[in-house]
Design an enzyme around this catalytic site. Sequence first.
Site, PDB file in Angstrom:
ATOM      1  N   ALA A   1     -16.389  15.064 -11.674  1.00  0.00           N
ATOM      2  CA  ALA A   1     -17.354  15.073 -12.770  1.00  0.00           C
ATOM      3  C   ALA A   1     -16.758  15.388 -14.129  1.00  0.00           C
ATOM      4  CB  ALA A   1     -18.463  16.074 -12.458  1.00  0.00           C
ATOM      5  N   TYR A   2     -15.492  15.745 -14.208  1.00  0.00           N
ATOM      6  CA  TYR A   2     -14.895  16.023 -15.512  1.00  0.00           C
ATOM      7  C   TYR A   2     -14.788  14.722 -16.303  1.00  0.00           C
ATOM      8  CZ  TYR A   2     -13.518  20.656 -13.733  1.00  0.00           C
ATOM      9  OH  TYR A   2     -13.513  21.923 -13.209  1.00  0.00           O
ATOM     10  N   SER A   3     -15.591  14.652 -17.374  1.00  0.00           N
ATOM     11  CA  SER A   3     -15.666  13.438 -18.201  1.00  0.00           C
ATOM     12  C   SER A   3     -15.934  12.208 -17.338  1.00  0.00           C
ATOM     13  CB  SER A   3     -14.386  13.244 -19.019  1.00  0.00           C
ATOM     14  OG  SER A   3     -14.209  14.316 -19.913  1.00  0.00           O
ATOM     15  N   ALA A   4     -16.825  12.394 -16.345  1.00  0.00           N
ATOM     16  CA  ALA A   4     -17.263  11.287 -15.482  1.00  0.00           C
ATOM     17  C   ALA A   4     -16.091  10.573 -14.818  1.00  0.00           C
ATOM     18  CB  ALA A   4     -18.115  10.296 -16.282  1.00  0.00           C
TER      19      ALA A   4
END
Length: 327
Positions: A61-64
């Site tokens: 989920a870090y920056s999608a």
Amino acid sequence: MDYMKLGRTGLEVSRICLGCMSYTVNGPDAKHGWLFDEEGSKPFYARALDLGINFFDTANAYSAGQSEEVLGRQVIAQVPRDEVVILSKVFNRMRPGPNGAGLSRKAILDQIDGTLRRLGTDHVDVYMIHRWDYATPVEETLEALHDVVKAGKARYLGASSMFAWQLAKAVGIQKANGWAPFVAMQNHLNLLYREEEREMLPFCRDAGIGVIPWSPLARGRLARPWGEASVRSAQDGYTPALYAAEVPEELAIAGRVVELAARRGVKPAQIAMAWLWQKEPVVAPVMGATKPEQLDDAAAALSLSLSSEEVAYLEEPYRPRAVIGFS
């Protein structure tokens, strides 16, 4: 660089883990204004590798997913795969609608494939649940994680911020079923937040689970005199949720860190890191560096030893506080 076994495993990791949330594709256009784009990220990865850091932390989920993409290009594509230890996570939302988040079997099996595709590798070394999923039976989650390991897509499993009873329950279920166990806990721990010392650290020590704390410098509050701001502290929306009130105890602790650093001729961040390393079973704090030289400072702090009197001096002002960092 110093190395240590991760918990009760044979996996050797550097005692500094580079947190890769800050390094993405879009940089300032991404969710947090203090993120670096890929070009700006290169010096951090290059310096980490030069220092002998072999442990890298990211999440789907870090920056999608962009953090995973950049990590793949800047590390996995640059060095032999067996020389680095890659950790990624699953739980947070990756797309709208049903099954776009959580720890169901469907979500886990879908997301591990997406993570591997973005990283450009056939396996992660540690696959971690980012949070506890109250909406999914834990047995379903743990069996799916076991299958990920047996499929060769992950070497080890880990968990992040949760209550100690939850981790103990999960470990018991894994043991009863002969499933791959959790070997790492990534929790919130620093001089300003020590609630994990009550139950989580003793349990991890007893169970042979290595601890890799996040926010080791309290979002920078332990890295500089109180009141000095940084770009991240000014723009990171999560910081107020963790450290909103300027309570006297926090002011006193931060002041003692700065005072002791001056006395020892080192930087405040090095004192805060040295304090963490002497807490068992801490293995490798996760550093979210925003300047390459911060990695040099952390590496230098590995040789810094605090006396029992200095540890007591730093800890004395602390008072119990509400549990934070589980969401």
